[in-house]
Design an enzyme around this catalytic site. Structure first.
Site, PDB file in Angstrom:
ATOM      1  N   LYS A  22       0.810  -1.230   0.000  1.00 20.41           N
ATOM      2  CA  LYS A  22       0.000   0.000   0.000  1.00 20.41           C
ATOM      3  C   LYS A  22       0.843   1.281   0.000  1.00 20.41           C
ATOM      4  CE  LYS A  22      -4.466  -1.527   1.572  1.00 20.41           C
ATOM      5  NZ  LYS A  22      -4.282  -2.955   1.950  1.00 20.41           N
ATOM      6  N   GLU A  45      -9.789   7.380   3.832  1.00 24.91           N
ATOM      7  CA  GLU A  45     -10.699   6.481   4.545  1.00 24.91           C
ATOM      8  C   GLU A  45      -9.958   5.176   4.775  1.00 24.91           C
ATOM      9  OE1 GLU A  45     -10.468   6.440   1.297  1.00 24.91           O
ATOM     10  OE2 GLU A  45     -10.336   4.257   1.051  1.00 24.91           O
ATOM     11  N   SER A  68       1.522  -9.920  -1.285  1.00 27.42           N
ATOM     12  CA  SER A  68       1.148  -8.519  -1.049  1.00 27.42           C
ATOM     13  C   SER A  68       1.480  -7.997   0.345  1.00 27.42           C
ATOM     14  CB  SER A  68      -0.340  -8.309  -1.340  1.00 27.42           C
ATOM     15  OG  SER A  68      -1.138  -9.157  -0.535  1.00 27.42           O
TER      16      SER A  68
END
Ligand SMILES: *Cc1c(COP(=O)(O)O)cnc(C)c1O
Length: 392
Positions: A88, A110, A376
């Protein structure tokens, strides 16, 4: 054929379905994002950060014991080794540099499980920019450690008290904030979702994953193209990054793992391509899990990062066109795969990633096949779920 077009569409999916009040903000981004991220100074600055701060390039690791079990050559792209423990941060750093170029002084985001919130708070701390994270009140209770991480990093966490007090309510609050602060604020969306240009912008920031895979695989195998690339899909950003530079190489099979939760027919699922229909969610047209009259259905998955009732428009198009091969993976299958990978490779994967590993059982592999699995994230954040399921 698989890239976004000028109108912000991937085939039938995408676009920007936004309230009038947001038009100015989105338009400013749309007009500027490509030019800014293609500037040499921007590329150099982001490249330095990715190398020295995130730890890129992440290794492409040959998983010998896993390969032996499946009778094919399996490589792991180690996004779990990125600073903050997942992919991320590739996106939040890119977007924060972009925000600075646009003279924004304040960041909002968010978050559901808190992973994107932590990656955003990290980037804001690094840049010394004010950061407000919207999070559902229920999620704040469920995800204490990530809430505290964001606070330690100096972010303000605001509770969304409306509706089901989860991710979609936090998204609404963030949108409202952005409408009220169009001049000085940038909204960092965490996946390849939202109105155009977000899906394309986030995909470009994550595309570093497949850019590296190509040259790393060339060094390992003497060829840039694997037979398969596998990734899990929540909103779809790690998959978009892992697929990006292979989209037009149609001999490379792109495998996407969705969370089936307790099972696709149980009503407790997050398998969007299986049970979703075309609809508009969070500003773009895509596949959405919805009732007959278009109300969004609450998704379920044990993995917080896949617990989303839609997928990004790029993935809806990959599914629709047959370019992407989508598999549904239950909690149980994913958990079994997570334990297997831990025991075979000494790597405890994030439970999201475990879904990608579980698709290995569903593929018809040949002994000379070369596979790349996008790892990931790491499993540290999921320790409580591992403990609660137990039985390992
Ligand atoms: C957030 C997250 C995901 C899901 O998000 P995508 O946008 O689909 O990539 C997958 N894996 C990990 C480790 C995550 O933190």
């Amino acid at each position: 054929m698989y890239q976004v077009d000028k109108r912000g569409y991937y085939g039938d999916f995408g676009g920007a379905f936004i309230p009038e009040m947001l038009y100015k903000n989105i338009e400013e981004l749309r007009e500027n994002y490509l030019e800014i991220i293609q500037e040499e100074s921007f590329q150099l600055q982001l490249g330095d950060l990715l190398r020295d701060y995130v730890g890129r390039p992440t290794p492409l690791y040959y998983a010998a014991r896993l390969s032996e079990v499946y009778g094919a050559k399996i490589y792991l792209k180690r996004e779990d080794l990125c600073h903050t423990g997942a992919h991320k941060v590739n996106n939040t750093l890119g977007q924060i540099l972009l925000a600075k170029k646009l003279n924004k002084k304040r960041i909002i985001a968010e978050t559901g499980a808190g992973q994107h919130g932590v990656a955003t708070a990290t980037a804001c701390a690094l840049m010394g920019i004010d950061c407000v994270i919207y999070m559902g009140a229920v999620d704040i209770e469920r995800q204490r450690p990530n809430v505290e991480r964001m606070k330690i990093l100096g972010a303000e966490v605001r509770a969304a008290q409306s509706g089901s007090k989860t991710l979609k309510d936090a998204t609404n609050e963030a949108m409202r904030d952005w409408i009220n602060n169009p001049e000085d604020t940038h909204y960092i969306i965490g996946s390849v979702v939202g109105p155009h240009p977000y899906p394309d912008m986030v995909a470009r920031f994550q595309a570093i994953i497949s850019e590296e895979i190509r040259w790393q695989l060339k060094a390992h195998e003497g060829r840039e193209l694997p037979d398969y690339v596998l990734a899990c899909v929540g909103g779809g950003s790690n998959a978009a990054g892992a697929f990006y530079h292979f989209l037009d190489d149609t001999e490379v099979k792109l495998v996407a793992a969705e969370a089936a939760g307790l099972g696709v027919e149980t009503g407790k699922t997050a398998a969007t391509t299986y049970s979703g229909k075309p609809g508009v969610l969070h500003g773009s047209k895509s596949l959405v899990m919805q009732t007959e009259d278009g109300q969004v259905i609450e998704p379920y998955s044990m993995s917080a990062g896949l617990d989303y009732p839609g997928i990004g428009p790029m993935h809806a198009h990959l599914y629709d066109s047959g370019r992407g091969l989508f598999y549904s993976v239950t909690d149980e299958e994913a958990f079994k795969a997570a334990i297997m990978v831990s025991r075979l490779e000494g790597i405890i994967p994030a439970l999201e990633t475990a879904h990608a590993f579980a698709t290995l059982d569903k593929l018809d592999l040949k002994s000379d096949d070369v596979l790349v699995i996008n790892l990931s994230g790491r499993g540290d954040k999921d320790l409580q779920t591992y403990i609660d399921r137990g039985g390992y």
